[in-house]
Design a protein around this motif. Sequence first.
Motif: not given
Length: 282
Positions: A152-159, A188-193, A257-263, A103-104
Motif C-alpha cells: 500500500p502507499p504510505a499515507l500521512w494524514v493531518i487533520l 504501519r503505513w498509515t499515520q494520523i496527526q 498524542d493524537t490518539a489520546v486526543v481522539i479518544a 500520500i500526504s
Amino acid sequence: MVNIRDLDPSASPLDYYGSELRRLREAAGLKQGQLGACIFCTASLIGQIETAKKVPTRNFSERVDAALGTDGVFSRLVGLVLKSQLPSWFQAYAEMEARASFISTYQAQVVYGLLQTESYARAVLGADRPDNLDELVAARLDRQRILAKDHPPALWVILDEAVLHREVGGREVMRNQLRHLLRFREQRWTQIQVLPYTTGEHCATRGSFNLLRFDGDPDLFYAESYDVAHQTANPQVIRERSLGYARLQAAALSVEDTAVVIARVLEERYGDQPEPGEGAVA
C-alpha cells in the motif's frame, strides 16, 4: 423499461458491464431470476444492472463471477464502473492516487476520503443531495482498497482539530468514525496527526491539500474547491507545499498524542469509550 438491446456497450463502463452481464448470463442458459437465485439477489436487480439502471457493487461482481465461472471478468470491470461514477473533475486525481507510493494530506473540514467510514462518507457526499448518492459512496469506498494492497502507499494524514468536533451525520456516525481512526494506530503505513486549535495561524489556512509521490514520476500537488480541481507537478509549487507540509507536521500533535486526543473527544463529546488499547499510550 429500457430495452437492453438499445444499449451501446461503448457508451460507458456501466453500459459495457450491463451488456456483458446479459451476454454471459444468456450464454450460461440462465434467466435473470435463476441467476438471482444463485447469487442471492432479485431478478429485478439483475435486470436493473443489465439495463445500466443500477451500479453493481464489488460483492455482487464477485458473486456473479463465481456463479457464471467468468474468471474474474466482472470483478475487474466493476473497478472501472465505480471509477466512472466519480465526478469528472475528480477522476484524474483518483487515478493518480491509486498509483502513488506516498500520500500526504492536510484536511481542514472533514476526514480524508480514504479513512472515512461508509456512514460518514454518505453524510459528507449527501450534503448536496445528489441523485446518485449510492454510486458516489460506493466509488469512494472502492478508492480505499489501495490501503489493503500487498504494497500500500504510505499515507500521512493531518487533520485539523475541528474535524473531530464537527458532527457529520450525527453522534453515532461520529462515534464510529473516530473509533475507525483510532484503529489505524495498528497500521504501519498509515499515520494520523491532529493539528490542535492552539496552533493558531499556520501555512495551510487557505484550505486542504494533498501531495502525491510516485516511483519514477514527478510529485503532484492537488487541491479542490466547489467542483473545481487544481493539480500541478510544477517543481516550485511542490517545493513550497512540501516545506509547508513539513511545518504542519512539526506543529501537529505526535501520532501518540493524537490518539489520546481522539479518544478524549470520542468520550467527552460523543459519549463513548474507545476499544481496549485504542487510546492507550505506552
